[in-house]
Design an enzyme around this catalytic site. Structure first.
Site, PDB file in Angstrom:
ATOM      1  N   TYR A 140      71.404  35.364  32.484  1.00 44.70           N
ATOM      2  CA  TYR A 140      70.171  35.646  33.234  1.00 44.70           C
ATOM      3  C   TYR A 140      70.437  36.981  33.911  1.00 44.70           C
ATOM      4  O   TYR A 140      71.496  37.157  34.538  1.00 44.70           O
ATOM      5  CB  TYR A 140      69.915  34.634  34.350  1.00 44.70           C
ATOM      6  CG  TYR A 140      69.814  33.179  33.971  1.00 44.70           C
ATOM      7  CD1 TYR A 140      69.322  32.775  32.736  1.00 44.70           C
ATOM      8  CD2 TYR A 140      70.194  32.203  34.893  1.00 44.70           C
ATOM      9  CE1 TYR A 140      69.236  31.417  32.431  1.00 44.70           C
ATOM     10  CE2 TYR A 140      70.103  30.852  34.590  1.00 44.70           C
ATOM     11  CZ  TYR A 140      69.627  30.472  33.359  1.00 44.70           C
ATOM     12  OH  TYR A 140      69.550  29.141  33.064  1.00 44.70           O
ATOM     13  N   PHE A 167      77.103  35.480  38.488  1.00 47.08           N
ATOM     14  CA  PHE A 167      78.265  35.247  37.615  1.00 47.08           C
ATOM     15  C   PHE A 167      78.171  36.105  36.346  1.00 47.08           C
ATOM     16  O   PHE A 167      79.171  36.614  35.849  1.00 47.08           O
ATOM     17  CB  PHE A 167      78.366  33.766  37.239  1.00 47.08           C
ATOM     18  CG  PHE A 167      78.369  32.862  38.437  1.00 47.08           C
ATOM     19  CD1 PHE A 167      79.515  32.742  39.215  1.00 47.08           C
ATOM     20  CD2 PHE A 167      77.239  32.152  38.822  1.00 47.08           C
ATOM     21  CE1 PHE A 167      79.532  31.918  40.330  1.00 47.08           C
ATOM     22  CE2 PHE A 167      77.245  31.328  39.930  1.00 47.08           C
ATOM     23  CZ  PHE A 167      78.384  31.216  40.691  1.00 47.08           C
ATOM     24  N   CYS A 168      76.945  36.253  35.839  1.00 45.38           N
ATOM     25  CA  CYS A 168      76.746  37.078  34.637  1.00 45.38           C
ATOM     26  C   CYS A 168      77.008  38.544  34.975  1.00 45.38           C
ATOM     27  O   CYS A 168      77.607  39.282  34.179  1.00 45.38           O
ATOM     28  CB  CYS A 168      75.306  36.924  34.127  1.00 45.38           C
ATOM     29  SG  CYS A 168      74.858  35.212  33.817  1.00 45.38           S
ATOM     30  N   CYS A 214      71.667  36.768  37.530  1.00 43.86           N
ATOM     31  CA  CYS A 214      72.715  35.790  37.872  1.00 43.86           C
ATOM     32  C   CYS A 214      73.992  36.505  38.321  1.00 43.86           C
ATOM     33  O   CYS A 214      74.503  37.383  37.613  1.00 43.86           O
ATOM     34  CB  CYS A 214      72.961  34.914  36.633  1.00 43.86           C
ATOM     35  SG  CYS A 214      74.594  34.179  36.514  1.00 43.86           S
TER      36      CYS A 214
HETATM   37  N1  LIG Z   1      81.386  28.709  37.532  1.00 41.91           N
HETATM   38  C1  LIG Z   1      80.392  29.244  36.655  1.00 41.91           C
HETATM   39  C2  LIG Z   1      79.020  29.108  37.308  1.00 41.91           C
HETATM   40  C3  LIG Z   1      77.896  29.506  36.386  1.00 41.91           C
HETATM   41  C4  LIG Z   1      76.547  29.116  36.949  1.00 41.91           C
HETATM   42  O1  LIG Z   1      76.430  28.293  37.876  1.00 41.91           O
HETATM   43  N2  LIG Z   1      75.493  29.678  36.356  1.00 41.91           N
HETATM   44  C5  LIG Z   1      74.153  29.336  36.760  1.00 41.91           C
HETATM   45  C6  LIG Z   1      73.268  30.558  36.762  1.00 41.91           C
HETATM   46  S1  LIG Z   1      73.629  31.677  38.067  1.00 41.91           S
HETATM   47  C7  LIG Z   1      73.558  28.383  35.736  1.00 41.91           C
HETATM   48  O2  LIG Z   1      73.613  28.615  34.549  1.00 41.91           O
HETATM   49  N3  LIG Z   1      73.009  27.256  36.221  1.00 41.91           N
HETATM   50  C8  LIG Z   1      72.427  26.267  35.383  1.00 41.91           C
HETATM   51  C9  LIG Z   1      70.968  26.461  35.125  1.00 41.91           C
HETATM   52  O3  LIG Z   1      70.396  27.542  35.333  1.00 41.91           O
HETATM   53  O4  LIG Z   1      70.365  25.498  34.666  1.00 41.91           O
HETATM   54  C10 LIG Z   1      80.725  30.715  36.332  1.00 41.91           C
HETATM   55  O5  LIG Z   1      81.465  31.341  37.135  1.00 41.91           O
HETATM   56  O6  LIG Z   1      80.319  31.217  35.288  1.00 41.91           O
END
Ligand SMILES: N[C@@H](CCC(=O)N[C@@H](CS)C(=O)NCC(=O)O)C(=O)O
Length: 263
Positions: free
Chosen positions: A41, A46-47, A44
């Protein structure tokens, strides 16, 4: 937010910076992937952490913007979050694990030490800094709308989803962010953001970067997670009210232009 002002800034600042702060040599001879795809995203944190790493190391990558409602672009994976990185067909998940794996492939002779300063601050980003962000960007109804305007204009939404997500998302996240505040024991979200920024500047102990003359992985992580909020109200406030601005600008220009391959 990728404002024209920022685009202009990035071009000028990154060309200036190349003289001052050398980046890592473009691509390691040991790690030359042919096809790198980031499922993400746009907003985001993390991205953006993974992107800061790929950009700094000049690793070319394609981006697939995932629709956060249907997530149809990542249906092929059992992992239901982003970022997901595909490196020559191999799936990597979790931003910090992805960065560890890529770092080890770039520097196979240099295992990441277990208890060093860099590791400690990367942990601080994942366990503290990211939790301070949401309560800030959804702090008031107008900030929640500003954030969702950014998220929906940069994200992968259909026309109808965009309109609904902007208003329903902003309203929902305004309330969710109040819950997140409680969960992470935050009383004053702006104070927590400023304190985090100051804590980071203190950690630098006068060095240009935590890594000394060049960014460590923690510099790239802090920069990456802050990048999506930098031009929102909370990010502007943070730069105005704390000492983080100089380091941020230095890191932004050292990371340089994106190595993303435009489709
Ligand atoms: N620990 C993971 C966390 C990733 C994360 O929580 N990503 C969120 C987006 S910021 C996500 O995909 N959430 C699930 C969703 O959107 O349904 C990392 O560092 O990559």
């Amino acid at each position: 937010m990728v404002s024209p002002e920022r685009k202009f800034f990035c071009v000028t600042a990154s060309s200036l910076a190349q003289e001052v702060h050398a980046k890592e040599p473009p691509q390691s001879t040991k790690f030359l992937p042919k096809d790198v795809v980031l499922y993400q995203y746009e907003a985001c944190p993390f991205c953006n952490k993974v992107k800061a790493f790929l950009d700094y190391y000049d690793i070319p990558y394609k981006v697939v913007e995932v629709n956060p409602i249907s997530k149809k672009e990542i249906k092929w994976s059992d992992y239901k979050k982003v970022p997901i990185l595909k490196v020559d067909g191999e799936q990597m998940v979790d931003s910090s694990d992805i960065i560890d794996k890529l770092f080890q492939r770039i520097h196979p002779e240099n295992p990441i030490p277990d208890d060093d300063e860099d590791k400690k601050w990367r942990g601080w980003v994942d366990n503290h800094l990211v939790h301070v962000l949401s309560p800030n960007i959804y702090r008031t109804t107008s900030e929640a709308l500003e954030s969702f305007d950014y998220i929906t204009t940069h994200g992968n939404f259909s026309f109808t989803e965009r309109i609904i997500a902007k208003y329903a998302g902003a309203a929902a996240m305004y309330f969710v962010s109040k819950k997140l505040k409680k969960r992470h024991n935050i009383t004053d979200e702006r104070a927590a953001l400023y304190e985090a920024a100051e804590t980071w500047v203190d950690a630098l102990e006068g060095r240009e970067f935590l890594g000394g003359g060049k960014p460590a992985l923690a510099d790239l992580a802090v920069f990456g997670v802050l990048r999506p909020i930098r031009y929102l109200r909370s990010g502007r406030d943070m730069v105005e009210h704390t000492r983080i601005g100089e380091w941020y600008t230095r890191t932004e220009s050292t990371v340089g232009e994106s190595s993303r391959i435009k489709a």
